[in-house]
Design an enzyme around this catalytic site. Structure first.
Site, PDB file in Angstrom:
ATOM      1  N   GLY A 166       6.057   4.952   8.591  1.00  0.00           N
ATOM      2  CA  GLY A 166       5.249   6.167   8.513  1.00  0.00           C
ATOM      3  C   GLY A 166       5.281   6.893   9.841  1.00  0.00           C
ATOM      4  O   GLY A 166       6.224   6.740  10.631  1.00  0.00           O
ATOM      5  N   SER A 167       4.245   7.655  10.098  1.00  0.00           N
ATOM      6  CA  SER A 167       4.265   8.520  11.280  1.00  0.00           C
ATOM      7  C   SER A 167       3.948   7.722  12.554  1.00  0.00           C
ATOM      8  O   SER A 167       3.337   6.651  12.498  1.00  0.00           O
ATOM      9  CB  SER A 167       3.239   9.638  11.110  1.00  0.00           C
ATOM     10  OG  SER A 167       1.952   9.067  11.035  1.00  0.00           O
ATOM     11  N   THR A 168       4.325   8.286  13.666  1.00  0.00           N
ATOM     12  CA  THR A 168       4.079   7.648  14.964  1.00  0.00           C
ATOM     13  C   THR A 168       2.575   7.519  15.219  1.00  0.00           C
ATOM     14  O   THR A 168       2.109   6.494  15.722  1.00  0.00           O
ATOM     15  CB  THR A 168       4.782   8.468  16.064  1.00  0.00           C
ATOM     16  OG1 THR A 168       6.186   8.435  15.791  1.00  0.00           O
ATOM     17  CG2 THR A 168       4.519   7.904  17.449  1.00  0.00           C
TER      18      THR A 168
ATOM     19  N   GLU B  55       8.183  16.274  15.351  1.00  0.00           N
ATOM     20  CA  GLU B  55       8.794  16.036  14.043  1.00  0.00           C
ATOM     21  C   GLU B  55       8.137  16.968  13.021  1.00  0.00           C
ATOM     22  O   GLU B  55       6.919  16.953  12.852  1.00  0.00           O
ATOM     23  CB  GLU B  55       8.573  14.586  13.621  1.00  0.00           C
ATOM     24  CG  GLU B  55       9.271  14.260  12.322  1.00  0.00           C
ATOM     25  CD  GLU B  55       8.969  12.847  11.835  1.00  0.00           C
ATOM     26  OE1 GLU B  55       7.796  12.443  11.867  1.00  0.00           O
ATOM     27  OE2 GLU B  55       9.915  12.161  11.419  1.00  0.00           O
TER      28      GLU B  55
ATOM     29  N   CYS C  93      13.339  10.491   7.880  1.00  0.00           N
ATOM     30  CA  CYS C  93      13.003  10.116   9.256  1.00  0.00           C
ATOM     31  C   CYS C  93      14.181  10.358  10.192  1.00  0.00           C
ATOM     32  O   CYS C  93      14.000  10.664  11.359  1.00  0.00           O
ATOM     33  CB  CYS C  93      12.538   8.671   9.319  1.00  0.00           C
ATOM     34  SG  CYS C  93      13.671   7.539   8.540  1.00  0.00           S
TER      35      CYS C  93
ATOM     36  N   GLU D  64       8.296   1.321  11.688  1.00  0.00           N
ATOM     37  CA  GLU D  64       9.421   2.263  11.567  1.00  0.00           C
ATOM     38  C   GLU D  64       8.798   3.656  11.519  1.00  0.00           C
ATOM     39  O   GLU D  64       8.159   4.012  10.529  1.00  0.00           O
ATOM     40  CB  GLU D  64      10.233   1.975  10.299  1.00  0.00           C
ATOM     41  CG  GLU D  64      10.611   0.512  10.093  1.00  0.00           C
ATOM     42  CD  GLU D  64      11.377  -0.100  11.257  1.00  0.00           C
ATOM     43  OE1 GLU D  64      12.092   0.631  11.953  1.00  0.00           O
ATOM     44  OE2 GLU D  64      11.224  -1.313  11.481  1.00  0.00           O
TER      45      GLU D  64
ATOM     46  N   GLY E 237       1.329   4.674  13.273  1.00  0.00           N
ATOM     47  CA  GLY E 237       1.891   3.452  13.867  1.00  0.00           C
ATOM     48  C   GLY E 237       1.051   2.966  15.039  1.00  0.00           C
ATOM     49  O   GLY E 237       0.813   1.772  15.202  1.00  0.00           O
TER      50      GLY E 237
ATOM     51  N   LYS F 124       0.876  -1.176   0.000  1.00  0.00           N
ATOM     52  CA  LYS F 124       0.000   0.000   0.000  1.00  0.00           C
ATOM     53  C   LYS F 124       0.910   1.222   0.000  1.00  0.00           C
ATOM     54  O   LYS F 124       1.418   1.640   1.040  1.00  0.00           O
ATOM     55  CB  LYS F 124      -0.885  -0.014   1.245  1.00  0.00           C
ATOM     56  CG  LYS F 124      -2.258   0.644   1.068  1.00  0.00           C
ATOM     57  CD  LYS F 124      -2.223   2.083   0.630  1.00  0.00           C
ATOM     58  CE  LYS F 124      -2.061   3.063   1.767  1.00  0.00           C
ATOM     59  NZ  LYS F 124      -1.859   4.452   1.320  1.00  0.00           N
TER      60      LYS F 124
HETATM   61  P1  NAD Z   1       1.750   8.415   7.417  1.00  0.00           P
HETATM   62  O1  NAD Z   1       1.778   7.681   8.708  1.00  0.00           O
HETATM   63  O2  NAD Z   1       0.739   9.475   7.233  1.00  0.00           O
HETATM   64  O3  NAD Z   1       1.500   7.391   6.216  1.00  0.00           O
HETATM   65  C1  NAD Z   1       2.360   6.293   5.993  1.00  0.00           C
HETATM   66  C2  NAD Z   1       1.578   5.247   5.227  1.00  0.00           C
HETATM   67  O4  NAD Z   1       0.534   4.759   6.069  1.00  0.00           O
HETATM   68  C3  NAD Z   1       0.887   5.760   3.970  1.00  0.00           C
HETATM   69  O5  NAD Z   1       0.899   4.755   2.985  1.00  0.00           O
HETATM   70  C4  NAD Z   1      -0.519   6.023   4.459  1.00  0.00           C
HETATM   71  O6  NAD Z   1      -1.468   5.985   3.424  1.00  0.00           O
HETATM   72  C5  NAD Z   1      -0.703   4.860   5.412  1.00  0.00           C
HETATM   73  N1  NAD Z   1      -1.728   5.063   6.433  1.00  0.00           N
HETATM   74  C6  NAD Z   1      -2.156   6.227   6.991  1.00  0.00           C
HETATM   75  N2  NAD Z   1      -3.138   5.979   7.887  1.00  0.00           N
HETATM   76  C7  NAD Z   1      -3.309   4.635   7.921  1.00  0.00           C
HETATM   77  C8  NAD Z   1      -4.155   3.769   8.664  1.00  0.00           C
HETATM   78  N3  NAD Z   1      -5.031   4.229   9.563  1.00  0.00           N
HETATM   79  N4  NAD Z   1      -4.048   2.447   8.446  1.00  0.00           N
HETATM   80  C9  NAD Z   1      -3.172   1.948   7.557  1.00  0.00           C
HETATM   81  N5  NAD Z   1      -2.348   2.725   6.803  1.00  0.00           N
HETATM   82  C10 NAD Z   1      -2.415   4.049   7.000  1.00  0.00           C
HETATM   83  O7  NAD Z   1       3.221   8.929   7.165  1.00  0.00           O
HETATM   84  P2  NAD Z   1       3.748   9.802   5.922  1.00  0.00           P
HETATM   85  O8  NAD Z   1       3.286  11.194   6.143  1.00  0.00           O
HETATM   86  O9  NAD Z   1       3.413   9.113   4.650  1.00  0.00           O
HETATM   87  O10 NAD Z   1       5.314   9.678   6.108  1.00  0.00           O
HETATM   88  C11 NAD Z   1       6.039  10.522   6.914  1.00  0.00           C
HETATM   89  C12 NAD Z   1       6.335   9.837   8.226  1.00  0.00           C
HETATM   90  O11 NAD Z   1       7.024   8.616   7.991  1.00  0.00           O
HETATM   91  C13 NAD Z   1       7.246  10.651   9.115  1.00  0.00           C
HETATM   92  O12 NAD Z   1       6.769  10.589  10.427  1.00  0.00           O
HETATM   93  C14 NAD Z   1       8.576   9.928   9.005  1.00  0.00           C
HETATM   94  O13 NAD Z   1       9.437  10.112  10.083  1.00  0.00           O
HETATM   95  C15 NAD Z   1       8.139   8.527   8.864  1.00  0.00           C
HETATM   96  N6  NAD Z   1       9.199   7.705   8.276  1.00  0.00           N
HETATM   97  C16 NAD Z   1       9.856   6.816   9.094  1.00  0.00           C
HETATM   98  C17 NAD Z   1      10.904   6.052   8.592  1.00  0.00           C
HETATM   99  C18 NAD Z   1      11.615   5.046   9.456  1.00  0.00           C
HETATM  100  O14 NAD Z   1      12.213   4.127   8.899  1.00  0.00           O
HETATM  101  N7  NAD Z   1      11.569   5.165  10.770  1.00  0.00           N
HETATM  102  C19 NAD Z   1      11.269   6.193   7.253  1.00  0.00           C
HETATM  103  C20 NAD Z   1      10.589   7.106   6.455  1.00  0.00           C
HETATM  104  C21 NAD Z   1       9.542   7.860   6.984  1.00  0.00           C
END
Ligand code: NAD
Length: 502
Positions: free
Chosen positions: A253-255, A406, A309, A275, A258, A200
């Site tokens: 993705g974001s905390t 962040e 990140c 992550e 997560g 996804k």
């Molecule tokens: P996000 O959490 O908004 O989205 C990440 C993914 O999750 C997207 O594909 C999104 O569509 C999906 N998503 C959102 N809500 C969901 C839900 N309820 N259920 C299932 N999937 C869902 O994050 P973003 O804005 O796309 O990315 C930026 C974030 O990612 C930042 O916080 C960054 O630090 C983090 N990040 C972490 C790492 C790491 O390895 N630690 C690497 C890259 C980015």
């Protein structure tokens, strides 16, 4: 700003032709239309122009993707391929990514705004490298023989062992900041372990995941092993995570997201690795080599426009050298040339979309209201596109949102410390624990910081060096589990214990 109006003028024929297609999901080896009508608009952030639309996968689409993945396992075609054959197919996929590198890099740049040099180096070349490294693990997944005692069966004579089986169907949920590379970080260990995947991608950047599924088929990975459902997080993503046919969730993705995923996974007792976000400190001691440390501190935050990140978004400098370091970093920030990602002269592109631009600028405004001083940047460029000037903020307090949260943009906060203890306390004063770097020529001091940082990754005299052979994960609110390294492959297996009565 550069002279080019936007990226679209600079696209090559392959990506131009892919963009012009009607985009479909990838399910069971086919490009299929969604069962619903909703679409997500994809926009070039250097101009605001729409470049494509992708479907919002419905519950029925997600169900079809998970079922397709399942059929390749448990006696299906993927489970019948030997480990060496899996490895060969993964290496072929790496070759295809490289052979189609220009198209993939351009699609990534047009979608995410990132520089073409970065998308080529990270999303194309590093992805191929990750697949080749992970292919090696396909032939090295082992169980153990275990001499058991079973004292309640005194006459028993047993042969016992463990075997590692593929965990099953993996939901790979990917962010937008390095989309193809993150998809491959998720997919490669899953394939090495013999799992099937449903990817996804993030809403704004789904195109390279679609191409990844196409190239997987071409590489000889059976239809249905790599599926892609596009759409929103709250819709498609949440449906995928909650689907009872999913065995593991591999999320970056974001905390905040997560947390939602961990709660959803708990309902079905699914395993997961998360992550998450970061707010990584860069600590510069007075004995550091400042010729190295100053540019490194600047690019620790400004690389990938701060959308990393592990971005070094908090700079702590010993008070004796604070002015010199911060002026040096601000000077570099000032000289960075902003422009569309496909223009080779650009040194920083736009942020991924207007919402992210507004969010980043909102943090700067909040910091100003709370008393921070903008040393450089702090606003948009005035040109069309989602640009934010590289920004350095001083006169900060630890309690400010700009220090604790962040931002995920090109905004650096810089503060002073007097001694090691204060530096470590400031560095660790964060809800996040992804990465941290220390700049010093004193080896004992370096070791003290390596032990002292409450983070999953630590760097000395460098920042943000990740390697496929090293496990990558976070402490505190930065995550659970790991991507990359041997551990990520083992985490896609389930241990079964077997006992034979001889
Ligand atoms: P996000 O959490 O908004 O989205 C990440 C993914 O999750 C997207 O594909 C999104 O569509 C999906 N998503 C959102 N809500 C969901 C839900 N309820 N259920 C299932 N999937 C869902 O994050 P973003 O804005 O796309 O990315 C930026 C974030 O990612 C930042 O916080 C960054 O630090 C983090 N990040 C972490 C790492 C790491 O390895 N630690 C690497 C890259 C980015």
């Amino acid at each position: 700003m550069n002279a080019y109006a936007n990226n679209l003028d600079l696209l090559g024929p392959a990506s131009r032709s892919f963009l012009a297609q009607k985009h479909r999901l990838r399910i069971g080896g086919l490009a299929v239309a969604s069962t619903g009508d909703e679409t997500v608009r994809l926009v070039d952030p250097s101009s605001g122009q729409e470049v494509a639309r992708t479907p919002e996968a419905t519950a029925a689409d997600v169900d079809a993707a998970v079922s397709s993945a399942r059929k390749t396992l448990d006696g299906g075609p993927w489970s019948r391929m030997r480990p060496y054959e899996r490895a060969q197919a993964m290496c072929k996929l790496a070759d295809l990514i490289e052979q189609n590198g220009r198209e993939l890099a351009e699609l990534e740049t047009i979608n995410s705004g990132r520089l073409i040099g970065a998308t080529q180096l990270i999303d194309v070349e590093f992805s191929a490298h990750v697949l080749r490294y992970m292919s090696g693990w396909a032939t090295k997944i082992e169980g153990r023989t275990v001499d058991i005692s079973a004292p309640y069966m005194p006459t028993g004579d047993f042969f016992s062992f463990t075997l590692r089986e593929p965990i099953g169907v993996v939901a790979c949920i990917v962010p937008w900041n390095v989309p193809l590379c993150q998809a491959v970080w998720k997919l490669a260990p899953a394939l090495a372990a013999g799992c099937a995947a449903v990817i996804k991608p993030a809403e704004p950047t789904p195109l390279t995941a679609l191409r990844l599924a196409d190239h997987s088929l071409e590489a000889g990975i059976p239809a249905g092993v790599v599926n892609v459902v596009t759409g929103s997080g709250a819709g498609t993503g949440a449906r995928l995570v909650a689907h009872p046919g999913v065995d593991k969730i591999s999320f970056t993705g974001s905390t905040a997201t997560g947390r939602l995923i961990a709660a959803s996974a708990a309902v079905g007792f699914k395993t997961y690795n998360l992550e998450l976000g970061g707010k990584s400190p860069v600590v510069i001691m007075p004995d550091a080599d400042l010729e190295q440390a100053i540019p490194a501190a600047a690019w620790a935050i400004f690389a990938n426009h701060g959308q990393n990140c592990c971005a070094g978004s908090r700079l702590y400098v010993h008070r004796d050298i604070f002015d010199k370091v911060v002026e040096g970093v601000a000077g570099i920030a000032n000289a960075i040339r902003l422009g569309p990602g496909l223009d080779p002269l650009s040194q920083m592109g736009p942020l991924v979309n207007a919402a992210q631009q507004a969010r980043v600028l909102g943090y700067v405004e909040a910091a100003k209201r709370e008393g921070a001083t903008v040393l450089t940047g702090g606003d948009a460029t005035g040109a069309p596109g989602c640009y934010v000037k590289p920004t350095v903020l001083v006169d900060i307090r630890q309690s400010m949102s700009v220090v604790q949260e962040e931002i995920f943009g090109p905004v650096l906060v810089a503060g002073r410390f007097s001694d090691e203890a204060e530096a470590l306390a400031l560095a660790n004063d964060s809800p996040y624990g992804l990465g941290a770097s220390i700049w010093t020529r004193d080896i004992s001091r370096a070791h003290r910081f390596i032990r002292g940082f409450k983070t999953g990754n630590v760097w000395v005299n460098v920042h943000n060096v990740l390697d496929v052979a090293l496990p990558f994960g976070g402490a505190k609110n930065s995550g659970v589990g790991h991507d990359l390294g041997e551990q990520s492959v083992l985490d896609h297996t389930r241990i079964k214990a077997a006992v034979i009565n001889l």
